[in-house]
Structures are given as structure tokens and as C-alpha cells.
Design a protein around this motif. Structure first.
Motif, PDB file in Angstrom:
ATOM      1  N   LEU A 149      -8.480 -23.091 -49.190  1.00 52.65           N
ATOM      2  CA  LEU A 149      -9.129 -22.101 -48.331  1.00 52.65           C
ATOM      3  C   LEU A 149      -8.322 -20.807 -48.256  1.00 52.65           C
ATOM      4  O   LEU A 149      -7.103 -20.813 -48.350  1.00 52.65           O
ATOM      5  CB  LEU A 149      -9.305 -22.673 -46.922  1.00 52.65           C
ATOM      6  N   LYS A 150      -9.033 -19.727 -48.030  1.00 60.01           N
ATOM      7  CA  LYS A 150      -8.418 -18.426 -47.793  1.00 60.01           C
ATOM      8  C   LYS A 150      -8.739 -18.015 -46.357  1.00 60.01           C
ATOM      9  O   LYS A 150      -9.449 -17.049 -46.109  1.00 60.01           O
ATOM     10  CB  LYS A 150      -8.930 -17.399 -48.799  1.00 60.01           C
ATOM     11  N   LEU A 151      -8.202 -18.777 -45.422  1.00 65.59           N
ATOM     12  CA  LEU A 151      -8.512 -18.576 -44.010  1.00 65.59           C
ATOM     13  C   LEU A 151      -7.892 -17.288 -43.490  1.00 65.59           C
ATOM     14  O   LEU A 151      -6.754 -16.960 -43.813  1.00 65.59           O
ATOM     15  CB  LEU A 151      -7.980 -19.744 -43.177  1.00 65.59           C
ATOM     16  N   THR A 152      -8.656 -16.583 -42.650  1.00 65.60           N
ATOM     17  CA  THR A 152      -8.117 -15.418 -41.955  1.00 65.60           C
ATOM     18  C   THR A 152      -7.714 -15.788 -40.534  1.00 65.60           C
ATOM     19  O   THR A 152      -6.994 -15.044 -39.884  1.00 65.60           O
ATOM     20  CB  THR A 152      -9.150 -14.268 -41.911  1.00 65.60           C
ATOM     21  N   GLY A 153      -8.190 -16.941 -40.044  1.00 65.65           N
ATOM     22  CA  GLY A 153      -7.842 -17.399 -38.709  1.00 65.65           C
ATOM     23  C   GLY A 153      -7.705 -18.907 -38.650  1.00 65.65           C
ATOM     24  O   GLY A 153      -8.498 -19.630 -39.251  1.00 65.65           O
ATOM     25  N   LEU A 154      -6.679 -19.379 -37.946  1.00 67.55           N
ATOM     26  CA  LEU A 154      -6.448 -20.810 -37.785  1.00 67.55           C
ATOM     27  C   LEU A 154      -5.908 -21.038 -36.383  1.00 67.55           C
ATOM     28  O   LEU A 154      -4.879 -20.473 -36.005  1.00 67.55           O
ATOM     29  CB  LEU A 154      -5.456 -21.317 -38.826  1.00 67.55           C
ATOM     30  N   ASP A 155      -6.609 -21.838 -35.612  1.00 64.42           N
ATOM     31  CA  ASP A 155      -6.234 -22.130 -34.230  1.00 64.42           C
ATOM     32  C   ASP A 155      -6.098 -23.640 -34.108  1.00 64.42           C
ATOM     33  O   ASP A 155      -7.050 -24.368 -34.361  1.00 64.42           O
ATOM     34  CB  ASP A 155      -7.332 -21.599 -33.304  1.00 64.42           C
ATOM     35  N   MET A 156      -4.910 -24.093 -33.751  1.00 57.34           N
ATOM     36  CA  MET A 156      -4.656 -25.532 -33.614  1.00 57.34           C
ATOM     37  C   MET A 156      -3.981 -25.786 -32.270  1.00 57.34           C
ATOM     38  O   MET A 156      -2.805 -26.114 -32.209  1.00 57.34           O
ATOM     39  CB  MET A 156      -3.774 -26.025 -34.761  1.00 57.34           C
ATOM     40  N   LEU A 157      -4.724 -25.605 -31.200  1.00 56.62           N
ATOM     41  CA  LEU A 157      -4.163 -25.775 -29.861  1.00 56.62           C
ATOM     42  C   LEU A 157      -4.341 -27.197 -29.368  1.00 56.62           C
ATOM     43  O   LEU A 157      -5.396 -27.795 -29.534  1.00 56.62           O
ATOM     44  CB  LEU A 157      -4.810 -24.795 -28.880  1.00 56.62           C
ATOM     45  N   ASP A 158      -3.288 -27.711 -28.760  1.00 60.66           N
ATOM     46  CA  ASP A 158      -3.301 -29.061 -28.186  1.00 60.66           C
ATOM     47  C   ASP A 158      -3.653 -30.125 -29.215  1.00 60.66           C
ATOM     48  O   ASP A 158      -4.330 -31.102 -28.904  1.00 60.66           O
ATOM     49  CB  ASP A 158      -4.251 -29.137 -26.992  1.00 60.66           C
ATOM     50  N   THR A 159      -3.249 -29.926 -30.457  1.00 60.68           N
ATOM     51  CA  THR A 159      -3.465 -30.940 -31.492  1.00 60.68           C
ATOM     52  C   THR A 159      -2.182 -31.737 -31.688  1.00 60.68           C
ATOM     53  O   THR A 159      -1.163 -31.465 -31.060  1.00 60.68           O
ATOM     54  CB  THR A 159      -3.857 -30.301 -32.842  1.00 60.68           C
ATOM     55  N   ARG A 160      -2.232 -32.677 -32.593  1.00 57.30           N
ATOM     56  CA  ARG A 160      -1.048 -33.458 -32.967  1.00 57.30           C
ATOM     57  C   ARG A 160      -0.589 -33.082 -34.370  1.00 57.30           C
ATOM     58  O   ARG A 160       0.164 -33.804 -34.997  1.00 57.30           O
ATOM     59  CB  ARG A 160      -1.381 -34.942 -32.897  1.00 57.30           C
ATOM     60  N   ILE A 161      -1.055 -31.952 -34.860  1.00 56.34           N
ATOM     61  CA  ILE A 161      -0.704 -31.500 -36.205  1.00 56.34           C
ATOM     62  C   ILE A 161       0.703 -30.908 -36.171  1.00 56.34           C
ATOM     63  O   ILE A 161       0.966 -29.929 -35.479  1.00 56.34           O
ATOM     64  CB  ILE A 161      -1.711 -30.456 -36.724  1.00 56.34           C
ATOM     65  N   SER A 162       1.609 -31.499 -36.932  1.00 56.68           N
ATOM     66  CA  SER A 162       2.984 -30.997 -36.966  1.00 56.68           C
ATOM     67  C   SER A 162       3.405 -30.592 -38.377  1.00 56.68           C
ATOM     68  O   SER A 162       4.500 -30.071 -38.564  1.00 56.68           O
ATOM     69  CB  SER A 162       3.944 -32.036 -36.398  1.00 56.68           C
ATOM     70  N   THR A 163       2.554 -30.826 -39.368  1.00 57.91           N
ATOM     71  CA  THR A 163       2.842 -30.402 -40.743  1.00 57.91           C
ATOM     72  C   THR A 163       1.593 -29.789 -41.344  1.00 57.91           C
ATOM     73  O   THR A 163       0.482 -30.065 -40.899  1.00 57.91           O
ATOM     74  CB  THR A 163       3.285 -31.590 -41.630  1.00 57.91           C
ATOM     75  N   MET A 164       1.795 -28.949 -42.331  1.00 59.10           N
ATOM     76  CA  MET A 164       0.685 -28.297 -43.034  1.00 59.10           C
ATOM     77  C   MET A 164       0.647 -28.807 -44.470  1.00 59.10           C
ATOM     78  O   MET A 164       1.673 -29.222 -45.008  1.00 59.10           O
ATOM     79  CB  MET A 164       0.891 -26.787 -43.046  1.00 59.10           C
ATOM     80  N   PRO A 165      -0.540 -28.737 -45.119  1.00 59.77           N
ATOM     81  CA  PRO A 165      -0.589 -29.106 -46.530  1.00 59.77           C
ATOM     82  C   PRO A 165       0.427 -28.275 -47.318  1.00 59.77           C
ATOM     83  O   PRO A 165       0.621 -27.086 -47.049  1.00 59.77           O
ATOM     84  CB  PRO A 165      -2.025 -28.756 -46.938  1.00 59.77           C
ATOM     85  N   LYS A 166       1.073 -28.894 -48.268  1.00 59.76           N
ATOM     86  CA  LYS A 166       2.186 -28.290 -49.010  1.00 59.76           C
ATOM     87  C   LYS A 166       1.838 -26.926 -49.608  1.00 59.76           C
ATOM     88  O   LYS A 166       2.617 -25.977 -49.522  1.00 59.76           O
ATOM     89  CB  LYS A 166       2.631 -29.245 -50.117  1.00 59.76           C
ATOM     90  N   ASP A 167       0.680 -26.794 -50.209  1.00 58.76           N
ATOM     91  CA  ASP A 167       0.312 -25.549 -50.888  1.00 58.76           C
ATOM     92  C   ASP A 167      -0.623 -24.661 -50.069  1.00 58.76           C
ATOM     93  O   ASP A 167      -1.349 -23.848 -50.625  1.00 58.76           O
ATOM     94  CB  ASP A 167      -0.358 -25.879 -52.236  1.00 58.76           C
ATOM     95  N   PHE A 168      -0.575 -24.801 -48.754  1.00 63.35           N
ATOM     96  CA  PHE A 168      -1.457 -24.005 -47.894  1.00 63.35           C
ATOM     97  C   PHE A 168      -1.191 -22.509 -48.114  1.00 63.35           C
ATOM     98  O   PHE A 168      -0.042 -22.065 -48.164  1.00 63.35           O
ATOM     99  CB  PHE A 168      -1.236 -24.363 -46.425  1.00 63.35           C
ATOM    100  N   ASP A 169      -2.264 -21.733 -48.260  1.00 59.47           N
ATOM    101  CA  ASP A 169      -2.159 -20.295 -48.533  1.00 59.47           C
ATOM    102  C   ASP A 169      -2.178 -19.514 -47.215  1.00 59.47           C
ATOM    103  O   ASP A 169      -3.213 -19.384 -46.576  1.00 59.47           O
ATOM    104  CB  ASP A 169      -3.332 -19.860 -49.429  1.00 59.47           C
ATOM    105  N   TYR A 170      -1.014 -18.994 -46.819  1.00 59.76           N
ATOM    106  CA  TYR A 170      -0.892 -18.234 -45.580  1.00 59.76           C
ATOM    107  C   TYR A 170      -1.169 -16.745 -45.785  1.00 59.76           C
ATOM    108  O   TYR A 170      -1.248 -15.992 -44.828  1.00 59.76           O
ATOM    109  CB  TYR A 170       0.537 -18.366 -45.020  1.00 59.76           C
ATOM    110  N   SER A 171      -1.332 -16.305 -47.000  1.00 55.14           N
ATOM    111  CA  SER A 171      -1.390 -14.873 -47.306  1.00 55.14           C
ATOM    112  C   SER A 171      -2.591 -14.147 -46.703  1.00 55.14           C
ATOM    113  O   SER A 171      -2.535 -12.941 -46.490  1.00 55.14           O
ATOM    114  CB  SER A 171      -1.366 -14.662 -48.822  1.00 55.14           C
ATOM    115  N   HIS A 172      -3.657 -14.846 -46.397  1.00 54.14           N
ATOM    116  CA  HIS A 172      -4.863 -14.208 -45.858  1.00 54.14           C
ATOM    117  C   HIS A 172      -4.925 -14.257 -44.329  1.00 54.14           C
ATOM    118  O   HIS A 172      -5.769 -13.600 -43.726  1.00 54.14           O
ATOM    119  CB  HIS A 172      -6.121 -14.875 -46.431  1.00 54.14           C
ATOM    120  N   LEU A 173      -4.048 -15.044 -43.719  1.00 57.78           N
ATOM    121  CA  LEU A 173      -4.100 -15.231 -42.269  1.00 57.78           C
ATOM    122  C   LEU A 173      -3.806 -13.935 -41.517  1.00 57.78           C
ATOM    123  O   LEU A 173      -2.822 -13.258 -41.779  1.00 57.78           O
ATOM    124  CB  LEU A 173      -3.101 -16.290 -41.819  1.00 57.78           C
ATOM    125  N   LYS A 174      -4.694 -13.626 -40.602  1.00 62.91           N
ATOM    126  CA  LYS A 174      -4.498 -12.495 -39.693  1.00 62.91           C
ATOM    127  C   LYS A 174      -4.238 -13.020 -38.287  1.00 62.91           C
ATOM    128  O   LYS A 174      -3.764 -12.297 -37.425  1.00 62.91           O
ATOM    129  CB  LYS A 174      -5.737 -11.593 -39.692  1.00 62.91           C
TER     130      LYS A 174
END
Length: 187
Positions: A149-174
Motif C-alpha cells: 500500500l501507498k498509504l497517506t494516513g494510518l491511525d492505530m489507536l488503542d491497538t495491540r500492534i507493536s510491529t510493522m510489516p518489514k517492507d512497509f512503505d512510509y514514504s507516502h504517509l502524511k
């Protein structure tokens, strides 16, 4: 003389937005496809087979909010709604995210569940137009396919997510927001 709210609602065929909160509706009460201009539909604990079929006939629907603990299934025919770009769902069954993964027009997904652990179907990460994902509640892992994905927004509030996929593309995130809750085992 008074008229029921259901009867009154049926008189307004030009509505673009309908919000139905905890009102018991039957097939006779409410036919969504009668609302040709409907763009936004918010349903709280009201979806049933008749309602599902009716939703899929709302060809102009752009935003669908399906919340509540009584809803465990989304209609598969949602993938045929060519204008549907936003969906918000209380996840009560992981098959719901499989249905969401088939809606190729989606740009925004909001998933939440505080009552049960949930996961996201791997194919959600293959949605070609997806720009923003908001996750809230008992989820602990993103699918590896989110690296596509080429996400421009990612909101993970009150989740149990503590790691991201290894090749996650952060370059598009605003926009990114995250916090997580520790499970009892982690304390």
C-alpha cells in the motif's frame, strides 16, 4: 394526529444521507434502494438480509458506516458499488474484512472492535486505491500485504500492534497516529 418515524422517513426520497441508530426495521419498513440519491448510510445494529440486498442497490453510495455488536456479516455485493470509497465497520467476524478486501474502489477503511480480537484479511493490502486505514481495538498484527500500500494516513489507536510489516512503505504517509494497549501477558 401523529405519524411514525418510519412512515415519515419513507416520504423523503431525495435524501443523500441517512443515519439509523438502534431502530428495528423490517423489509416492509424500509427499502434503501428507493433512495436514488443516497450517498452516505450509517447503520447501527440494523442490518439484516433484506437490508443487505437493499444496500447493494444504492448505486450512488459513497460512505457506509456499519457499527454495532449485532452485525456479523457484510453483503458480498458491496463490491459492485462503483462509488463506494469509504467504509467503517465494527468487526464482529473476521470474514467481514474478507468482504471488504473485494471492494476495489475503497480509499478509506475504519475497522474497530473492543470486544474481540480481530485480524485483517491479507487481500485488504492489495486494494489499489486505498489511501488511509484507521484501526481501533483488539488487533495485534497488520498483514504483510500492507507493504504493497501507498498509504497517506494510518491511525492505530488503542491497538495491540507493536510491529510493522518489514517492507512497509512510509514514504507516502502524511499522517500517522498510534498507541497500543499491553495484554495481561505483556505486563
Amino acid at each position: 394526529k401523529y405519524v411514525s418515524v418510519k412512515d415519515t422517513l419513507m416520504k423523503f426520497k431525495n435524501l443523500a444521507c441517512i443515519n439509523i441508530q438502534s431502530v428495528e426495521l423490517t423489509k416492509k419498513d424500509f427499502k434503501l434502494h428507493d433512495y436514488r440519491k443516497l450517498k452516505v448510510l450509517e447503520i447501527d445494529n440494523n442490518i439484516n438480509k433484506e437490508m443487505s440486498r437493499s444496500i447493494c442497490k444504492c448505486k450512488n453510495l459513497e460512505l457506509l458506516f456499519v457499527t454495532g455488536d449485532k452485525i456479523s456479516k457484510l453483503p458480498r455485493c458491496l463490491s459492485k458499488l462503483k462509488k463506494l470509497t469509504h467504509i467503517a465497520v465494527t468487526v464482529n467476524d473476521d470474514k467481514m474484512t474478507e468482504t471488504i478486501s473485494k471492494i476495489k474502489t475503497l480509499k478509506f477503511i475504519y475497522l474497530s472492535s473492543f470486544d474481540r480480537e480481530f485480524s485483517i484479511h491479507e487481500d485488504v493490502g492489495l486494494l489499489p486505491k486505498l489511501e488511509r486505514v484507521d484501526l481501533h481495538g483488539k488487533i495485534s498484527k497488520l498483514p504483510d500485504s500492507f507493504s504493497n500500500l501507498k498509504l497517506t494516513g494510518l491511525d492505530m489507536l488503542d491497538t495491540r500492534i507493536s510491529t510493522m510489516p518489514k517492507d512497509f512503505d512510509y514514504s507516502h504517509l502524511k499522517y500517522i497516529s498510534f498507541s497500543w494497549r499491553m495484554s495481561k501477558e505483556e505486563c
